[in-house]
Scaffold this motif. Structure first.
Motif, PDB file in Angstrom:
ATOM      1  N   HIS A 108     -18.545 -27.726   3.009  1.00 53.98           N
ATOM      2  CA  HIS A 108     -19.611 -26.879   2.713  1.00 53.98           C
ATOM      3  C   HIS A 108     -19.269 -25.572   2.168  1.00 53.98           C
ATOM      4  O   HIS A 108     -18.064 -24.936   2.213  1.00 53.98           O
ATOM      5  CB  HIS A 108     -20.279 -26.641   3.956  1.00 53.98           C
ATOM      6  N   TYR A 109     -20.130 -24.983   1.276  1.00 54.89           N
ATOM      7  CA  TYR A 109     -20.018 -23.780   0.692  1.00 54.89           C
ATOM      8  C   TYR A 109     -20.337 -22.792   1.845  1.00 54.89           C
ATOM      9  O   TYR A 109     -21.179 -22.671   2.651  1.00 54.89           O
ATOM     10  CB  TYR A 109     -20.936 -23.502  -0.275  1.00 54.89           C
ATOM     11  N   ASP A 110     -19.163 -21.548   1.722  1.00 53.38           N
ATOM     12  CA  ASP A 110     -19.283 -20.475   2.627  1.00 53.38           C
ATOM     13  C   ASP A 110     -18.740 -19.335   1.922  1.00 53.38           C
ATOM     14  O   ASP A 110     -17.671 -19.158   1.426  1.00 53.38           O
ATOM     15  CB  ASP A 110     -18.152 -20.734   3.953  1.00 53.38           C
ATOM     16  N   ASP A 111     -19.823 -18.332   1.568  1.00 51.88           N
ATOM     17  CA  ASP A 111     -19.514 -17.235   0.778  1.00 51.88           C
ATOM     18  C   ASP A 111     -18.353 -16.660   1.208  1.00 51.88           C
ATOM     19  O   ASP A 111     -17.424 -15.677   0.276  1.00 51.88           O
ATOM     20  CB  ASP A 111     -20.584 -16.309   0.420  1.00 51.88           C
ATOM     21  N   ALA A 114     -14.988 -18.109   0.192  1.00 49.09           N
ATOM     22  CA  ALA A 114     -14.622 -17.847  -1.145  1.00 49.09           C
ATOM     23  C   ALA A 114     -14.270 -16.277  -1.153  1.00 49.09           C
ATOM     24  O   ALA A 114     -13.454 -16.088  -1.976  1.00 49.09           O
ATOM     25  CB  ALA A 114     -16.023 -17.830  -1.910  1.00 49.09           C
ATOM     26  N   TYR A 127     -11.559 -22.919  -5.430  1.00 47.77           N
ATOM     27  CA  TYR A 127     -12.488 -23.127  -4.319  1.00 47.77           C
ATOM     28  C   TYR A 127     -13.480 -24.454  -4.809  1.00 47.77           C
ATOM     29  O   TYR A 127     -14.365 -24.023  -5.661  1.00 47.77           O
ATOM     30  CB  TYR A 127     -13.013 -21.598  -3.948  1.00 47.77           C
ATOM     31  N   LEU A 129     -15.769 -27.774  -3.658  1.00 48.68           N
ATOM     32  CA  LEU A 129     -16.469 -28.691  -2.442  1.00 48.68           C
ATOM     33  C   LEU A 129     -15.860 -29.942  -2.576  1.00 48.68           C
ATOM     34  O   LEU A 129     -15.086 -30.559  -3.530  1.00 48.68           O
ATOM     35  CB  LEU A 129     -17.869 -28.935  -2.630  1.00 48.68           C
ATOM     36  N   ASP A 154     -15.992 -23.992  -7.896  1.00 49.46           N
ATOM     37  CA  ASP A 154     -16.892 -24.623  -7.657  1.00 49.46           C
ATOM     38  C   ASP A 154     -18.360 -24.378  -8.185  1.00 49.46           C
ATOM     39  O   ASP A 154     -18.649 -23.189  -8.068  1.00 49.46           O
ATOM     40  CB  ASP A 154     -17.336 -25.236  -6.207  1.00 49.46           C
ATOM     41  N   GLU A 156     -21.358 -24.473  -7.422  1.00 45.01           N
ATOM     42  CA  GLU A 156     -22.315 -24.397  -6.448  1.00 45.01           C
ATOM     43  C   GLU A 156     -21.852 -22.878  -5.892  1.00 45.01           C
ATOM     44  O   GLU A 156     -22.864 -22.299  -5.632  1.00 45.01           O
ATOM     45  CB  GLU A 156     -22.413 -25.308  -5.323  1.00 45.01           C
ATOM     46  N   VAL A 157     -20.675 -22.689  -5.906  1.00 48.20           N
ATOM     47  CA  VAL A 157     -20.266 -21.393  -5.337  1.00 48.20           C
ATOM     48  C   VAL A 157     -20.820 -20.217  -6.450  1.00 48.20           C
ATOM     49  O   VAL A 157     -21.414 -19.309  -6.091  1.00 48.20           O
ATOM     50  CB  VAL A 157     -18.886 -21.137  -5.460  1.00 48.20           C
ATOM     51  N   ARG A 160     -24.557 -19.801  -6.333  1.00 51.62           N
ATOM     52  CA  ARG A 160     -25.050 -19.052  -5.113  1.00 51.62           C
ATOM     53  C   ARG A 160     -24.750 -17.801  -5.264  1.00 51.62           C
ATOM     54  O   ARG A 160     -25.653 -16.641  -4.752  1.00 51.62           O
ATOM     55  CB  ARG A 160     -24.631 -19.645  -3.809  1.00 51.62           C
TER      56      ARG A 160
END
Length: 240
Positions: A108-111, A114, A127, A129, A154, A156-157, A160
């Protein structure tokens, strides 16, 4: 790290090994045996040399320090603590072996993860997923890019972080199209990759990248890889 020649006349972007004599060496850290073996098989079939594997963060750290590979691929959450053990091992490697690229995988993404990993430099770091591993070409390209000192973030990173961008900062000087290009650049894409994603010509991307460097104050005389420095500038200005 294996020596890789870069073309200095092509916007400093990584374009793959020019005269590679030996395969890039990789150590894998992943507690899921099936996934670990799957990653190893993908990399071996793509021409990498998987020199060692580990199922927990402590063994992973020991093996990377012993083998000193070109790149280490590690899951963020691993035994023995089943928390962020893999991330902490990756951070230690960034300090102790700065010439070894580090690519972390996460469910899962976690800011915060990152941000901790990237720190003040996105050079030689990735980084992703875990779901991206299934895209073999993209995954192996990310491993290669990180091993060569580039970045692989990623999508998605990046997306976001874009949604949390500060209101004021150097990015405000960029045009909407230049911001689009910088997002793609922050993911680690080549000019051709950016052109394909945005459905524009490589020449147009080249023009936008040059303008981005100028507006962000990344002149050709600065030390470091300007594409990586641009990505770091982007990430620094998209955090709270």
């Amino acid at each position: 790290m294996t020596s890789v020649a870069l073309d200095p006349y092509r916007s400093e972007e990584y374009r793959g090994p020019v005269t590679e004599t030996e395969p890039l060496r990789v150590v894998i850290g992943e507690d899921d045996v099936l996934l670990r073996e799957g990653i190893a098989r993908i990399l071996v079939e793509a021409g990498f040399d998987v020199v060692s594997q580990a199922g927990d963060a402590e063994a992973f750290l020991r093996k990377v320090l012993a083998h000193r590979p070109d790149v280490a691929v590690v899951d963020i959450q691993m035994p023995p603590g089943h928390g962020d053990d893999g991330l902490r091992a990756a951070l230690e490697l960034r300090q102790r072996l700065p010439d070894t690229g580090v690519l972390v995988l996460s469910m899962h993404y976690d800011d915060q993860y990152a941000a901790d990993l990237i720190g003040d430099s996105a050079e030689g770091v990735g980084y992703l997923l875990k779901e991206r591993v299934g895209d073999v070409d993209a995954f192996t390209d990310a491993v290669t890019r990180v091993a060569a000192g580039g970045s692989a973030l990623d999508p998605e990173v990046v997306a976001r972080m874009l949604g949390r961008r500060r209101r004021e900062g150097p990015l405000d000087h960029l045009s909407p199209r230049e911001r689009d290009v910088l997002v793609q650049l922050a993911e680690g894409k080549s000019n051709q990759g950016i052109a394909d994603a945005l459905v524009v010509t490589p020449a147009a991307v080249e023009k936008h990248v040059t303008s981005i460097f100028h507006k962000l104050g990344l002149d050709a005389g600065r030390s470091g890889h300007r594409r990586v420095l641009a990505a770091v500038t982007y990430l620094r200005n998209t955090r709270d």
